[in-house]
Design an enzyme around this catalytic site. Structure first.
Site, mmCIF file in Angstrom:
data_model
loop_
_atom_site.group_PDB
_atom_site.id
_atom_site.type_symbol
_atom_site.label_atom_id
_atom_site.label_comp_id
_atom_site.label_asym_id
_atom_site.label_seq_id
_atom_site.Cartn_x
_atom_site.Cartn_y
_atom_site.Cartn_z
ATOM 1 C CG ASP A 130 -5.963 0.723 -3.653
ATOM 2 O OD1 ASP A 130 -6.447 -0.321 -4.114
ATOM 3 O OD2 ASP A 130 -6.648 1.625 -3.145
ATOM 4 C CD GLN A 146 -3.918 0.438 1.247
ATOM 5 O OE1 GLN A 146 -4.950 0.186 1.839
ATOM 6 N NE2 GLN A 146 -2.962 1.181 1.785
ATOM 7 C CB SER A 187 -4.897 4.451 -0.954
ATOM 8 O OG SER A 187 -5.010 3.086 -1.269
ATOM 9 N NE ARG A 255 -12.257 4.546 0.309
ATOM 10 C CZ ARG A 255 -13.549 4.409 0.600
ATOM 11 N NH1 ARG A 255 -14.016 4.880 1.744
ATOM 12 N NH2 ARG A 255 -14.377 3.821 -0.240
ATOM 13 C CG ASP A 256 -8.324 6.454 -1.347
ATOM 14 O OD1 ASP A 256 -7.910 5.826 -0.361
ATOM 15 O OD2 ASP A 256 -9.276 6.074 -2.052
#
Length: 547
Positions: A130, A146, A187, A255-256
């Protein structure tokens, strides 16, 4: 005769090993920039740690081997003049081959490898996925990503870092974020805190602040770090995590974070993937976050941004999407996104986890996106790639307002016109393309008129770059209905790199990407097919390397 530095270090490490078979640590005084590490995919992953003054500083798993398939490296600039202790839990035979140098192993062939993409970003060594923290600041575009620096497969998630002046030519920098006690670095996004809301600014130097997910075996939590030197070095917030929402959702999947400033309400917004969709959080100081709302139907890597329709800044819609390339249009009041219809798609294929740049100057005003290309680089010491940077716009189509996706104007510098023809029968077009069969990299623009055909397309050594079934309105496996069906035409802008193909259909209304996989038993090269089709336009461009 003076022994080369590399050989001296081999001897140094070997001797240390011979006298330290029962010891866990092997000391090395760092005098060079890189520590080169031998890796084999046949070796087991085992943990390696670096310690300085008795304190562990880096820890990762690696397939260390005395018989390497390839080499990876650690940037040791921060350790120069210090003695580090290397601890390794696996087969110690590979330790004797570790050496330090001011160049990485294989530097003489860097970016010239057989399967190195020539106009897409790839990392020098290791796995990439990512894009993270895409941001423009002070003349530089920052691409964080990443990264597993120690292997060509997924593991050890760090934030890699590269910068560019033009979004085309990239300089890889040392890792930005390393795993820590909270987990590996998943991420996230970055912002520039111009108003010093978090309190890290120094005089006229606003902080660049990164928001990321720390992933452990138990849970995923949201954290932040700041930089005062344009992203070169980072300090993690000492009270991380900012958000720990596992118990709220009864799920590890949180996440992210994507963070941006919402001007009407003068607060920060975080869009966060949580369990079955995207949640909205708000904050005044980037440290204390309030949960506001949630919308289901998305998975990973959230995006939320506003775009003008047909270039009219007085007529806008908000776009929300997730990692898979589907999106919703709607409105946003700073706390809640309200969709106006179901999901659409604008792209498909190998693309995943695309992210857009923040902090693009108002004088530019573009919404620029980069996506991860899930594309294998066979037999290389690196894997994965970034797809071409594209500009996203909203345009009115026969189906309503839709997201349009096209390569940014800066890509034009890479491609030089070579040949151009018009109004060809398919056999004529195939003959004219023979001279380009063995080209590593090309750009092709073409318009196909179906005429008596119900399906038609373009192959390259048996691989279908375009496969359009007019009867089922299927284009390379996805439903696609052209703007004017009575024209029976389909246009395509095709970018062919060494390992990938990207295709933009009818001015970017739909796009897709794929791994380049020629059939070794097929000798036909470029081949237009379809009953009595006409190739109305055919343009071929050579491609320059970004390296």
């Amino acid at each position: 005769m003076k022994m080369p530095i590399k050989n001296l270090l081999f001897v140094h490490v070997s001797l240390l090993f011979c006298f330290s078979l029962s010891a866990e640590n092997i000391p090395i005084k760092i005098t060079k920039q890189y520590l080169n590490l031998p890796v084999s995919q046949k070796a087991e992953r085992k943990r390696m740690s670096f310690s300085v003054d008795g304190k562990e500083d880096r820890s990762f798993v690696i397939r260390l081997s005395a018989n390497p398939d390839y080499w990876v490296f650690c940037d040791m600039a921060a350790y120069k003049g210090k003695t580090i202790n290397i601890s390794y839990e696996g087969d110690p035979s590979g330790l004797s081959k570790i050496y330090q140098d001011d160049r990485i192993e294989g530097h003489e062939n860097l970016y010239k490898e057989k399967n190195r993409p020539q106009f897409h970003f790839t990392t020098q060594r290791g796995w990439i996925n990512d894009p993270n923290g895409l941001i423009y600041y002070d003349g530089e575009y920052h691409l964080f990503y990443q990264h597993n620096p120690y292997e060509r497969e997924w593991e050890n998630m760090h934030w890699g870092h590269a910068v560019s002046k033009d979004l085309i030519h990239w300089q890889q920098l040392p890792e930005a974020l390393y795993p820590d006690h909270l987990g590996t670095m998943f991420s996230g996004s970055t912002i520039i805190d111009y108003d010093n809301t978090a309190g890290y600014n120094k005089k006229d130097n606003p902080a660049m602040i990164a928001f990321y997910t720390a992933d452990s075996s138990e849970k995923q939590v949201q954290c932040m770090a700041y930089s005062l030197d344009k992203g070169r070095t980072w300090t993690k917030y000492d009270k991380n995590p900012l958000i720990d929402s596992k118990d709220k959702w009864n799920s590890k999947d949180t996440r992210d974070p994507k963070v941006f400033w919402y001007t009407p309400s003068k607060h920060w917004v975080m869009v966060l993937n949580e369990r079955d969709g995207h949640s909205i959080y708000t904050s005044k100081n980037l440290k204390d976050w309030n949960y506001e709302s949630h919308i289901t139907g998305f998975w990973e890597c959230p995006e939320l941004f506003e775009l003008p329709i047909d270039g009219n800044k007085n007529n806008t819609k908000w776009v929300m999407y997730g990692a898979s390339g589907t999106y919703m249009l709607g409105s946003f009041d700073g706390k809640t996104f309200t969709p106006e219809a179901g999901k659409y798609y604008y792209t498909s294929g190998s693309i995943y986890a695309a992210q857009t740049f923040t902090n693009i100057p108002d004088s530019d005003g573009r919404r620029i996106q980069i996506g991860w290309g899930r594309i294998n680089q066979p037999y290389m010491p690196f894997n994965g790639m970034m797809l071409l940077p594209t500009e996203l716009t909203l345009k009115t189509t026969k189906d309503g307002v839709r997201l349009i996706n096209n390569p940014i104007k800066e890509t034009e510098q890479l491609f030089t016109p070579v040949q151009k023809w018009s109004n060809l029968k398919s056999d004529d077009a195939n003959n004219k393309m023979k001279e380009f069969y063995n080209s590593d990299c090309l750009r092709i623009k073409t318009t196909i008129k179906l005429s008596h055909a119900t399906d038609a397309g373009l192959n390259l050594f048996g691989q279908r770059l375009i496969n359009y079934d007019m009867n089922g309105n299927m284009l390379n496996g996805m439903f696609y209905s052209p703007q004017d069906m009575t024209s029976m035409e389909l246009s395509a802008d095709i970018y062919i790199d060494r390992t990938s193909v990207e295709v933009f259909i009818d001015g970017g209304i739909f796009s897709y990407s794929m791994e380049r996989k020629p059939d070794s038993n097929n000798t036909e090269g470029f081949h237009f097919w379809g009953n009595n089709i006409e190739v109305k336009n055919l343009e071929v461009y050579s491609a320059k390397s970004i390296w």
